[in-house]
Design a protein around this motif. Structure first.
Motif, PDB file in Angstrom:
ATOM      1  N   LEU A 113      61.493   6.802 -16.711  1.00 20.38           N
ATOM      2  CA  LEU A 113      62.715   7.389 -15.898  1.00 20.38           C
ATOM      3  C   LEU A 113      62.058   8.978 -15.718  1.00 20.38           C
ATOM      4  CD1 LEU A 113      64.978   8.265 -15.974  1.00 20.38           C
ATOM      5  CD2 LEU A 113      65.818   7.672 -18.363  1.00 20.38           C
ATOM      6  N   GLN A 138      59.567  -0.078 -11.469  1.00 16.90           N
ATOM      7  CA  GLN A 138      61.457   0.324 -10.979  1.00 16.90           C
ATOM      8  C   GLN A 138      60.845   2.326 -11.934  1.00 16.90           C
ATOM      9  OE1 GLN A 138      64.507   0.516 -10.682  1.00 16.90           O
ATOM     10  NE2 GLN A 138      64.579   2.292  -9.810  1.00 16.90           N
ATOM     11  N   THR A 158      63.065   6.145 -11.607  1.00 13.75           N
ATOM     12  CA  THR A 158      64.181   6.452 -11.344  1.00 13.75           C
ATOM     13  C   THR A 158      64.135   7.904 -11.668  1.00 13.75           C
ATOM     14  OG1 THR A 158      64.790   4.342 -12.374  1.00 13.75           O
ATOM     15  CG2 THR A 158      66.577   6.164 -12.628  1.00 13.75           C
ATOM     16  N   PRO A 204      65.673  13.239  -6.287  1.00 10.66           N
ATOM     17  CA  PRO A 204      66.845  11.841  -7.294  1.00 10.66           C
ATOM     18  C   PRO A 204      67.144  11.016  -6.331  1.00 10.66           C
ATOM     19  CG  PRO A 204      67.821  13.779  -7.740  1.00 10.66           C
ATOM     20  CD  PRO A 204      66.540  13.901  -6.871  1.00 10.66           C
ATOM     21  N   SER A 232      66.236  11.163 -12.157  1.00  9.29           N
ATOM     22  CA  SER A 232      67.347  11.213 -12.724  1.00  9.29           C
ATOM     23  C   SER A 232      67.982  13.311 -12.161  1.00  9.29           C
ATOM     24  CB  SER A 232      67.994  11.915 -14.130  1.00  9.29           C
ATOM     25  OG  SER A 232      66.858  12.693 -14.974  1.00  9.29           O
ATOM     26  N   THR A 251      64.317   7.471  -6.515  1.00  9.07           N
ATOM     27  CA  THR A 251      64.444   6.350  -6.960  1.00  9.07           C
ATOM     28  C   THR A 251      64.423   5.504  -6.035  1.00  9.07           C
ATOM     29  OG1 THR A 251      66.080   8.007  -8.587  1.00  9.07           O
ATOM     30  CG2 THR A 251      66.799   5.142  -8.398  1.00  9.07           C
TER      31      THR A 251
END
Length: 122
Positions: A11, A117, A119, A87, A121, A90
């Motif tokens: 993230l 993954q 991601t 974003p 934000s 992602t």
């Protein structure tokens, strides 16, 4: 048996950076084109970047100037340096190897990693 193992996802805030790694085994790594693909929810998997066995690179328009693909044949590893993340970056990112040796790009991916993954934000 060919194995591709990705790492480095996570993230991050928009504008940040991540570096993905993909370690290969069971293949003569230096002779294969390698690529990074991504798949966002509800979307098809797309090619993000590819690097030939000669280290010629190609990128999707959406990541040009922000992402860099590289390879270290001594470590049988391909990398994806991702800067200025957005974003819309992602997705689950997959490493892939082409089906044949000595190709100029990943034109027919035959071997896949499990995915990592990413991601971003806002």
């Amino acid at each position: 048996q060919v194995q591709l193992v990705e790492s480095g996802g996570g993230l991050v805030q928009a504008g940040g950076s991540l570096r993905l790694s993909c370690a290969a085994s069971g293949v003569t790594f230096s002779t294969y084109a390698m690529g990074w693909f991504r798949q966002a929810p509800g979307k098809e998997r797309e090619l993000v970047a590819s690097i030939s066995w000669r280290a010629n690179r190609s990128y999707a328009d959406s990541v040009k100037g922000r992402f860099t693909i590289s390879r270290d044949n001594a470590k049988s590893t391909v990398y994806l340096q991702m800067n200025s993340l957005k974003p819309e970056d992602t997705a689950v990112y997959y490493c892939a190897a082409d089906s044949s040796r000595y190709t100029p790009a990943v034109v027919n991916p035959a071997y896949w990693g499990q995915g990592t993954q990413v991601t971003v934000s806002s």
